[in-house]
Design a protein around this motif. Structure first.
Motif, mmCIF file in Angstrom:
data_model
loop_
_atom_site.group_PDB
_atom_site.id
_atom_site.type_symbol
_atom_site.label_atom_id
_atom_site.label_comp_id
_atom_site.label_asym_id
_atom_site.label_seq_id
_atom_site.Cartn_x
_atom_site.Cartn_y
_atom_site.Cartn_z
ATOM 1 N N VAL A 13 0.851 -1.011 -0.051
ATOM 2 C CA VAL A 13 -0.234 -0.072 -0.112
ATOM 3 C C VAL A 13 0.978 1.342 -0.017
ATOM 4 O O VAL A 13 1.814 1.245 0.977
ATOM 5 N N SER A 14 0.645 2.269 -0.955
ATOM 6 C CA SER A 14 1.384 3.207 -0.968
ATOM 7 C C SER A 14 0.723 4.663 -1.071
ATOM 8 O O SER A 14 -0.423 4.490 -1.476
ATOM 9 N N GLY A 15 0.980 5.882 -0.450
ATOM 10 C CA GLY A 15 0.544 6.939 -0.502
ATOM 11 C C GLY A 15 1.209 7.752 -1.461
ATOM 12 O O GLY A 15 2.154 7.741 -2.039
ATOM 13 N N CYS A 16 0.335 8.572 -2.173
ATOM 14 C CA CYS A 16 0.811 9.388 -3.272
ATOM 15 C C CYS A 16 0.415 11.048 -2.761
ATOM 16 O O CYS A 16 -0.669 11.489 -3.243
ATOM 17 N N GLY A 17 1.437 11.397 -1.895
ATOM 18 C CA GLY A 17 1.032 12.891 -1.455
ATOM 19 C C GLY A 17 0.774 14.014 -2.437
ATOM 20 O O GLY A 17 0.323 15.105 -2.161
ATOM 21 N N ASP A 18 1.375 13.824 -3.804
ATOM 22 C CA ASP A 18 1.544 14.828 -4.810
ATOM 23 C C ASP A 18 0.133 14.734 -5.383
ATOM 24 O O ASP A 18 0.006 15.696 -6.177
ATOM 25 N N ALA A 19 -0.580 13.643 -5.488
ATOM 26 C CA ALA A 19 -1.996 13.654 -6.176
ATOM 27 C C ALA A 19 -2.821 14.006 -5.143
ATOM 28 O O ALA A 19 -3.202 13.611 -4.123
ATOM 29 N N CYS A 20 -3.713 14.848 -5.876
ATOM 30 C CA CYS A 20 -4.889 15.403 -5.133
ATOM 31 C C CYS A 20 -6.208 14.803 -5.692
ATOM 32 O O CYS A 20 -6.403 15.225 -6.784
ATOM 33 N N PHE A 21 -6.968 14.444 -4.970
ATOM 34 C CA PHE A 21 -8.529 14.151 -5.125
ATOM 35 C C PHE A 21 -9.328 15.050 -4.488
ATOM 36 O O PHE A 21 -9.201 15.217 -3.194
ATOM 37 N N HIS A 22 -10.501 15.814 -5.089
ATOM 38 C CA HIS A 22 -11.193 16.469 -4.191
ATOM 39 C C HIS A 22 -12.542 15.942 -4.094
ATOM 40 O O HIS A 22 -13.221 15.323 -5.192
ATOM 41 N N ALA A 23 -13.100 15.747 -2.756
ATOM 42 C CA ALA A 23 -14.368 15.367 -2.384
ATOM 43 C C ALA A 23 -15.284 16.360 -1.561
ATOM 44 O O ALA A 23 -14.555 17.178 -1.086
ATOM 45 N N VAL A 24 -16.369 15.927 -1.463
ATOM 46 C CA VAL A 24 -17.323 16.836 -0.908
ATOM 47 C C VAL A 24 -17.310 16.562 0.715
ATOM 48 O O VAL A 24 -17.363 15.209 0.955
ATOM 49 N N ALA A 25 -16.965 17.734 1.429
ATOM 50 C CA ALA A 25 -16.849 17.232 2.837
ATOM 51 C C ALA A 25 -18.169 16.787 3.431
ATOM 52 O O ALA A 25 -19.254 17.210 3.006
ATOM 53 N N PRO A 26 -18.294 15.918 4.439
ATOM 54 C CA PRO A 26 -19.449 15.369 5.001
ATOM 55 C C PRO A 26 -20.054 16.516 5.711
ATOM 56 O O PRO A 26 -19.398 17.336 6.534
ATOM 57 N N LYS A 27 -21.481 16.766 5.676
ATOM 58 C CA LYS A 27 -22.137 17.467 6.170
ATOM 59 C C LYS A 27 -23.101 16.897 7.316
ATOM 60 O O LYS A 27 -23.953 16.131 7.169
ATOM 61 N N LEU A 28 -22.524 17.107 8.629
ATOM 62 C CA LEU A 28 -23.232 16.290 9.783
ATOM 63 C C LEU A 28 -24.568 16.921 10.157
ATOM 64 O O LEU A 28 -25.144 16.169 11.088
ATOM 65 N N THR A 29 -24.760 18.221 10.031
ATOM 66 C CA THR A 29 -25.967 18.732 10.626
ATOM 67 C C THR A 29 -26.976 19.084 9.953
ATOM 68 O O THR A 29 -28.032 19.545 10.064
ATOM 69 N N ASP A 30 -26.878 18.655 8.450
ATOM 70 C CA ASP A 30 -27.963 19.179 7.743
ATOM 71 C C ASP A 30 -29.534 18.443 7.939
ATOM 72 O O ASP A 30 -30.495 19.008 7.971
ATOM 73 N N ALA A 31 -29.277 17.431 8.600
ATOM 74 C CA ALA A 31 -30.576 16.666 8.815
ATOM 75 C C ALA A 31 -30.382 15.403 9.997
ATOM 76 O O ALA A 31 -29.097 14.845 9.455
#
Length: 332
Positions: free
Chosen positions: A191-209
């Motif tokens: 298992v390897s990490g790739c710190g230079d690669a960036c993936f954008h995801a939506v931050a979880p919203k905990l208090t919407d409902a």
């Protein structure tokens, strides 16, 4: 899987098309897509031979993922949703690492993005640098970093070898869960990490409902981590994995309490008290309190009320912590 705004779907697709890779297959799976999104994707597929566009009517969870995998031909697999996207050159960097190290899993750094009322983006980055797991010893060292850094819960945007991804699907592990990642980690040779690669995801919203299933998911996720830690118990003489699992559960429990107390469309005070009591008295919670009672520095305002199992104090401290967070005051 494509849903929602056509602009999100096209941003996700274009972030893949604009990578500096030629030997690439893009499988776009649509289910109940808005007409505008479906048309935009069809136009893109007609113009690009790398895109395979398929429709799925099966409403079962995981149907889109299975259909996409069955249509794929690549030796590495990455799955993502329509509201997620890759930064430039991220894929080529991940492919290079997968080829150089023969890694079964390559984790990118993840930017969890949210937008405020003024449409300004705020991001929290989960850094994948310095991750290298190749045996039980390095798993004991590296897994706490994945757990406490949040990447163990990030399956989307991760590059898997095809045999490993297929093994996870065949075992019926639900994608986008810690159970999926825990099983993948238990089967991976490297298992390897790739710190230079960036993936954008939506931050979880905990208090919407209010989410009545949230605590059950946290419990299932922690159980999966506990099982992985148990399988490595001989190499983990210091109990680092168990401690990381307990801290993961605590963070999830706090999120559940925040969801219960702060959701604008929540529950009645009677139901809130009953649910709070169930969570505080749960055997898993009492085990966590016992494990962290001498190591709770930095865990914030809620550890004390949770440890003493006092629902009213939990509610009060949750609102206090929310206020302090809004004003930028440190709570730990």
């Amino acid at each position: 899987m494509v849903e929602g705004s056509p602009s999100y779907a096209m941003r996700a697709l274009e972030s893949i098309q604009n990578q500096d890779l030629y030997d690439l297959q893009i499988v776009v799976v649509c289910r109940d897509a808005a007409p505008g999104a479906r048309h935009s994707l069809q136009v893109a597929a007609d113009r690009d031979i790398h895109i395979d566009l398929i429709d799925v009517e099966d409403a079962k969870r995981g149907a889109c993922l299975r259909a996409g995998f069955d249509a794929s031909r690549g030796s590495q697999i990455i799955a993502m949703n329509a509201d997620e996207w890759f930064a430039p050159q991220a894929l080529s960097k991940m492919v290079d690492i997968a080829c150089d190290t023969a890694a079964d899993i390559v984790l990118p750094s993840v930017s969890l993005d949210r937008y405020d009322a003024h449409r300004e983006r705020h991001s929290r980055v989960l850094d994948a640098a310095s991750i290298a797991i190749e045996d039980e010893s390095s798993m004991v060292t590296g897994l706490p970093q994945l757990i406490l850094g949040g990447l163990v819960a990030q399956t989307s945007g991760v590059m898997y070898s095809r045999p490993l991804f297929e093994a996870c699907l065949s075992r019926g592990k639900a994608y986008r869960t810690v159970e999926f990642m825990a099983y993948a980690l238990s089967q991976a040779r490297f298992v390897s990490g790739c710190g230079d690669a960036c993936f954008h995801a939506v931050a979880p919203k905990l208090t919407d409902a209010f989410d009545p299933t949230m605590y059950a998911r946290i419990s299932d996720d922690t159980r999966a981590l506990d099982e992985l830690a148990d399988s490595l118990s001989e190499a983990d003489s210091g109990g680092r994995l168990k401690l990381a699992s307990q801290k993961f559960y605590f963070a999830g429990l706090v999120a559940c309490i925040e969801n219960l107390c702060l959701s604008p469309h929540g529950v009645s005070s009677i139901e809130r008290s009953a649910r709070m009591r169930d969570m505080l008295d749960a055997p898993r919670t009492r085990q966590m309190v016992a494990a962290l009672k001498d190591n709770h520095r930095g865990l914030g305002l809620l550890f004390g009320p949770i440890a003493s199992a006092k629902p009213a104090r939990c509610v009060m401290c949750t609102h206090l912590a929310a206020f302090l967070n809004r004003t930028g005051t440190k709570t730990a």
